[in-house]
Motif scaffolding. Structure first.
Motif, PDB file in Angstrom:
ATOM      1  N   ILE A  38       0.852  -1.190   0.000  1.00  0.00           N
ATOM      2  CA  ILE A  38       0.000   0.000   0.000  1.00  0.00           C
ATOM      3  C   ILE A  38       0.887   1.238   0.000  1.00  0.00           C
ATOM      4  N   GLN A  39       0.446   2.269  -0.703  1.00  0.00           N
ATOM      5  CA  GLN A  39       1.269   3.478  -0.823  1.00  0.00           C
ATOM      6  C   GLN A  39       1.085   4.417   0.378  1.00  0.00           C
ATOM      7  N   PRO A  40       2.186   5.047   0.804  1.00  0.00           N
ATOM      8  CA  PRO A  40       2.103   6.022   1.893  1.00  0.00           C
ATOM      9  C   PRO A  40       1.909   7.432   1.337  1.00  0.00           C
ATOM     10  N   THR A  78       7.040   3.345 -15.358  1.00  0.00           N
ATOM     11  CA  THR A  78       7.532   1.986 -15.066  1.00  0.00           C
ATOM     12  C   THR A  78       6.989   1.438 -13.739  1.00  0.00           C
ATOM     13  N   TYR A  79       6.145   2.205 -13.100  1.00  0.00           N
ATOM     14  CA  TYR A  79       5.534   1.815 -11.815  1.00  0.00           C
ATOM     15  C   TYR A  79       5.036   0.363 -11.806  1.00  0.00           C
ATOM     16  N   PRO A  80       4.250  -0.059 -12.818  1.00  0.00           N
ATOM     17  CA  PRO A  80       3.729  -1.430 -12.766  1.00  0.00           C
ATOM     18  C   PRO A  80       4.831  -2.488 -12.840  1.00  0.00           C
ATOM     19  N   ALA A 115       8.038  -6.761  -9.856  1.00  0.00           N
ATOM     20  CA  ALA A 115       9.211  -7.215  -9.094  1.00  0.00           C
ATOM     21  C   ALA A 115       8.843  -7.472  -7.636  1.00  0.00           C
ATOM     22  N   ASP A 116       8.025  -6.580  -7.058  1.00  0.00           N
ATOM     23  CA  ASP A 116       7.578  -6.754  -5.660  1.00  0.00           C
ATOM     24  C   ASP A 116       6.991  -8.142  -5.450  1.00  0.00           C
ATOM     25  N   ILE A 117       6.149  -8.508  -6.398  1.00  0.00           N
ATOM     26  CA  ILE A 117       5.370  -9.743  -6.252  1.00  0.00           C
ATOM     27  C   ILE A 117       6.232 -10.972  -6.523  1.00  0.00           C
ATOM     28  N   VAL A 174      -5.697  -7.652  -3.412  1.00  0.00           N
ATOM     29  CA  VAL A 174      -5.802  -6.256  -3.863  1.00  0.00           C
ATOM     30  C   VAL A 174      -7.248  -5.951  -4.253  1.00  0.00           C
ATOM     31  N   GLY A 175      -7.518  -4.666  -4.509  1.00  0.00           N
ATOM     32  CA  GLY A 175      -8.791  -4.251  -5.062  1.00  0.00           C
ATOM     33  C   GLY A 175      -8.796  -4.377  -6.579  1.00  0.00           C
ATOM     34  N   GLU A 176      -9.968  -4.166  -7.152  1.00  0.00           N
ATOM     35  CA  GLU A 176     -10.176  -4.341  -8.590  1.00  0.00           C
ATOM     36  C   GLU A 176      -9.224  -3.488  -9.438  1.00  0.00           C
ATOM     37  N   ASP A 177      -8.883  -2.290  -8.970  1.00  0.00           N
ATOM     38  CA  ASP A 177      -8.046  -1.378  -9.768  1.00  0.00           C
ATOM     39  C   ASP A 177      -6.637  -1.924 -10.028  1.00  0.00           C
ATOM     40  N   GLN A 178      -6.244  -2.973  -9.313  1.00  0.00           N
ATOM     41  CA  GLN A 178      -4.889  -3.530  -9.504  1.00  0.00           C
ATOM     42  C   GLN A 178      -4.869  -4.726 -10.450  1.00  0.00           C
ATOM     43  N   LYS A 188     -14.656   5.237  -8.271  1.00  0.00           N
ATOM     44  CA  LYS A 188     -14.002   4.551  -7.148  1.00  0.00           C
ATOM     45  C   LYS A 188     -13.686   5.538  -6.021  1.00  0.00           C
ATOM     46  N   MET A 189     -13.891   5.134  -4.775  1.00  0.00           N
ATOM     47  CA  MET A 189     -13.448   5.957  -3.658  1.00  0.00           C
ATOM     48  C   MET A 189     -11.917   5.977  -3.675  1.00  0.00           C
ATOM     49  N   SER A 190     -11.346   7.185  -3.718  1.00  0.00           N
ATOM     50  CA  SER A 190      -9.897   7.272  -3.909  1.00  0.00           C
ATOM     51  C   SER A 190      -9.304   8.405  -3.088  1.00  0.00           C
TER      52      SER A 190
HETATM   53  P1  TYM Z   1      -2.877   1.725  -3.339  1.00  0.00           P
HETATM   54  O1  TYM Z   1      -1.957   2.254  -2.281  1.00  0.00           O
HETATM   55  O2  TYM Z   1      -3.448   2.671  -4.311  1.00  0.00           O
HETATM   56  O3  TYM Z   1      -4.100   0.981  -2.648  1.00  0.00           O
HETATM   57  C1  TYM Z   1      -3.922  -0.038  -1.672  1.00  0.00           C
HETATM   58  C2  TYM Z   1      -4.967  -1.123  -1.864  1.00  0.00           C
HETATM   59  O4  TYM Z   1      -6.286  -0.589  -1.704  1.00  0.00           O
HETATM   60  C3  TYM Z   1      -7.100  -1.004  -2.788  1.00  0.00           C
HETATM   61  N1  TYM Z   1      -8.138   0.026  -3.037  1.00  0.00           N
HETATM   62  C4  TYM Z   1      -9.468  -0.229  -3.108  1.00  0.00           C
HETATM   63  N2  TYM Z   1     -10.175  -1.373  -2.981  1.00  0.00           N
HETATM   64  C5  TYM Z   1     -11.525  -1.277  -3.103  1.00  0.00           C
HETATM   65  N3  TYM Z   1     -12.179  -0.115  -3.326  1.00  0.00           N
HETATM   66  C6  TYM Z   1     -11.515   1.056  -3.450  1.00  0.00           C
HETATM   67  N4  TYM Z   1     -12.156   2.181  -3.644  1.00  0.00           N
HETATM   68  C7  TYM Z   1     -10.083   1.029  -3.339  1.00  0.00           C
HETATM   69  N5  TYM Z   1      -9.114   1.977  -3.404  1.00  0.00           N
HETATM   70  C8  TYM Z   1      -7.944   1.334  -3.207  1.00  0.00           C
HETATM   71  C9  TYM Z   1      -6.140  -1.142  -3.961  1.00  0.00           C
HETATM   72  O5  TYM Z   1      -6.666  -1.966  -4.962  1.00  0.00           O
HETATM   73  C10 TYM Z   1      -4.930  -1.734  -3.284  1.00  0.00           C
HETATM   74  O6  TYM Z   1      -5.042  -3.141  -3.171  1.00  0.00           O
HETATM   75  N6  TYM Z   1       0.014  -0.396  -6.814  1.00  0.00           N
HETATM   76  C11 TYM Z   1      -0.527  -0.602  -5.480  1.00  0.00           C
HETATM   77  C12 TYM Z   1       0.526  -0.814  -4.423  1.00  0.00           C
HETATM   78  C13 TYM Z   1       1.483  -1.923  -4.683  1.00  0.00           C
HETATM   79  C14 TYM Z   1       1.206  -3.306  -4.658  1.00  0.00           C
HETATM   80  C15 TYM Z   1       2.443  -3.947  -4.909  1.00  0.00           C
HETATM   81  C16 TYM Z   1       0.054  -4.053  -4.461  1.00  0.00           C
HETATM   82  C17 TYM Z   1       2.802  -1.785  -4.956  1.00  0.00           C
HETATM   83  N7  TYM Z   1       3.402  -3.015  -5.079  1.00  0.00           N
HETATM   84  C18 TYM Z   1       2.540  -5.365  -4.973  1.00  0.00           C
HETATM   85  C19 TYM Z   1       0.149  -5.445  -4.512  1.00  0.00           C
HETATM   86  C20 TYM Z   1       1.392  -6.077  -4.783  1.00  0.00           C
HETATM   87  C21 TYM Z   1      -1.311   0.655  -5.110  1.00  0.00           C
HETATM   88  O7  TYM Z   1      -1.079   1.723  -5.608  1.00  0.00           O
HETATM   89  O8  TYM Z   1      -2.182   0.498  -4.100  1.00  0.00           O
END
Ligand code: TYM
Length: 331
Positions: free
Chosen positions: A8-10, A127-129, A134-136, A146-150, A195-197
Motif C-alpha cells: 500500500i502506498q504512503p 515503469t511503476y507497474p 518485481a515486488d510480487i 488487492v482491489g479491482e483497480d490492480q 471509485k473511492m480514492s
Molecule cells: P494503493 O496504495 O493505491 O491501494 C492499496 C490497496 O487498496 C485497494 N483500493 C481499493 N479497494 C476497493 N475499493 C476502493 N475504492 C479502493 N481503493 C484502493 C487497492 O486496490 C490496493 O489493493 N500499486 C498498489 C501498491 C502496490 C502493490 C504492490 C500491491 C505496490 N506493489 C505489490 C500489490 C502487490 C497501489 O497503488 O495500491
C-alpha cells in the motif's frame, strides 16, 4: 503454506475505507493461513513528487494503521519497500523484459499521467507497474490480495513471470490476484460511479479512517442516493444505495439480502444513520490504536526493521537465482 504479498502506498494521511475493505481487511484475515508479506511501498510513492518529511511521516502512519487493523508482526512480515534493495534490482531486470508498447497499455498510468498534464509525468510513473511486478515475483507469491483497480498490474505480473520462466527456465511462481468481489471496488459516496480514492477531487465522498469520526458520520448521512424510497441492491439503477449496502454488509459481517429484509419499509435516512454508527464504532478504536502505535516510534521502527530482515532473506534468495539464470558472473 502458500505465500501472499501485497503493498500500500504512503501517499495520504489516512487509509480510505476503500483501502481497508478492498485490501487491508483481507491481509489481516490471510495472515494465519498464508506465509504473509505486507509492505508500505515508498519507492512507488516517489513516482509523483513527495515532500521528504511528509513521506517519512506517512510511511510510519501507514505502518501504524496496518498494525491497528490487526496485522501481527509475529504472524506476518510487515516492512518498508525501500528497506529491501532487491525490489529496485529485480525491477530493472523486469523492465528489460517488458515491451514498451506493453507498458504503454497500462490504464492506471494513462489516468494518472493525464491528471498531471502532457509530458509532466515521470519515467518512474511509467515503469511503476514493472516495479510492482518485481515486488510480487521476488517473494514467489501465490496470491496477491488487492482491489479491482490492480487487476491489470496483476496480469502483467503473470505475463512477465511466464516470460522469464519460458526464456530462462522455471524460476518464478505465477501469481494469482486475490480479489474479493463484494468489496473489490468501494465507490465514492458523492459520486457512486467513481471509485473511492485518496486522490479524489472532492473529499466529500471519501471516508478517511483517521478522520474525526463525526466528520465521517456526517459524510455517510449526506451520501448520494436516488429519488426512489426502496432500500434494494441494484448497482445499475441504484449505485449509491448499493454502495452503502456493500459497506454495511462488509463491516457488519452480514449478507446484503439480510440487510434488504431488515430495511423493508424503512427510509434511506434510517440506513445511513445506522451505517454511520457502525463506521464510528469500527474506526474510533482503530484511530486510537493507530495513535498508540505512532506514539512509540522506536518500537514501530523496530517492528519494521525486523519485518525488513524477514523479507530480505526471501528476496535475496530469489534475486541471486535470477542473476544466475540471466548469466551474470557471480560476485
Ligand atoms: P494503493 O496504495 O493505491 O491501494 C492499496 C490497496 O487498496 C485497494 N483500493 C481499493 N479497494 C476497493 N475499493 C476502493 N475504492 C479502493 N481503493 C484502493 C487497492 O486496490 C490496493 O489493493 N500499486 C498498489 C501498491 C502496490 C502493490 C504492490 C500491491 C505496490 N506493489 C505489490 C500489490 C502487490 C497501489 O497503488 O495500491
Amino acid at each position: 503454506r502458500p505465500r501472499v504479498l501485497s503493498g500500500i502506498q504512503p501517499t495520504a494521511d489516512s487509509f480510505t475505507l476503500g483501502n481497508y475493505l478492498g485490501a487491508v481487511r483481507n491481509w489481516v484475515a490471510m495472515q494465519d493461513d498464508y506465509d504473509a508479506f505486507y509492505m508500505v511501498v515508498d519507492l512507488h510513492a516517489i513516482t509523483v513528487e513527495q515532500d521528504p518529511a511528509t513521506l517519512r511521516r506517512r510511511t510510519r502512519v501507514a505502518a501504524a494503521q496496518l498494525l491497528a487493523a490487526g496485522l501481527d508482526p509475529q504472524r506476518c512480515a510487515l516492512f518498508v519497500q525501500s528497506h529491501v534493495p532487491e525490489h529496485a534490482q529485480l525491477g530493472w531486470v523486469m523492465s528489460c523484459l517488458t515491451g514498451f508498447g506493453e507498458a504503454s497499455r497500462m490504464t492506471q498510468f494513462k489516468d494518472k499521467s493525464a491528471k498531471q498534464g502532457s509530458g509532466a509525468a515521470s519515467v518512474g510513473l511509467f515503469t511503476y507497474p514493472i516495479l510492482q511486478v518485481a515486488d510480487i515475483l521476488l517473494y514467489q507469491a501465490n496470491y496477491v490480495p488487492v482491489g479491482e483497480d490492480q487487476r491489470q498490474h496483476l496480469e502483467l505480473s503473470r505475463d512477465l513471470a511466464q516470460r522469464f520462466n519460458g526464456r530462462y527456465g522455471k524460476t518464478f511462481t505465477v501469481p494469482e490476484p486475490y480479489i474479493v468481489k463484494d468489496t473489490a471496488k468501494i465507490m465514492d459516496l458523492q459520486d457512486p460511479g467513481a471509485k473511492m480514492s485518496k486522490s479524489a477531487e472532492s473529499p466529500a465522498g471519501l471516508i478517511e479512517l483517521l478522520a474525526d469520526p463525526k466528520v465521517n458520520a456526517k459524510k455517510i448521512r449526506s451520501a448520494v442516493t436516488d429519488t426512489e424510497r426502496e432500500i434494494r441492491f441494484d448497482e445499475v439503477s441504484k449505485p449509491g444505495v448499493s454502495n452503502l449496502l456493500r459497506i454495511y454488509a462488509a463491516l457488519g459481517e452480514r449478507s446484503i439480502a439480510d440487510l434488504e429484509q431488515e430495511y423493508v419499509g424503512k427510509g434511506y435516512g434510517d440506513l445511513k444513520k445506522d451505517l454511520a454508527e457502525l463506521v464510528t464504532e469500527t474506526f474510533t478504536p482503530f484511530k486510537e490504536r493507530t495513535e498508540q502505535f505512532l506514539a512509540d516510534e522506536g518500537k514501530l521502527d523496530a517492528i519494521l526493521a525486523e519485518g525488513g530482515e524477514k523479507a530480505r532473506a526471501v528476496a535475496a534468495k530469489t534475486l541471486a537465482e535470477v542473476y544466475e539464470r540471466i548469466g551474470f558472473v557471480p560476485r
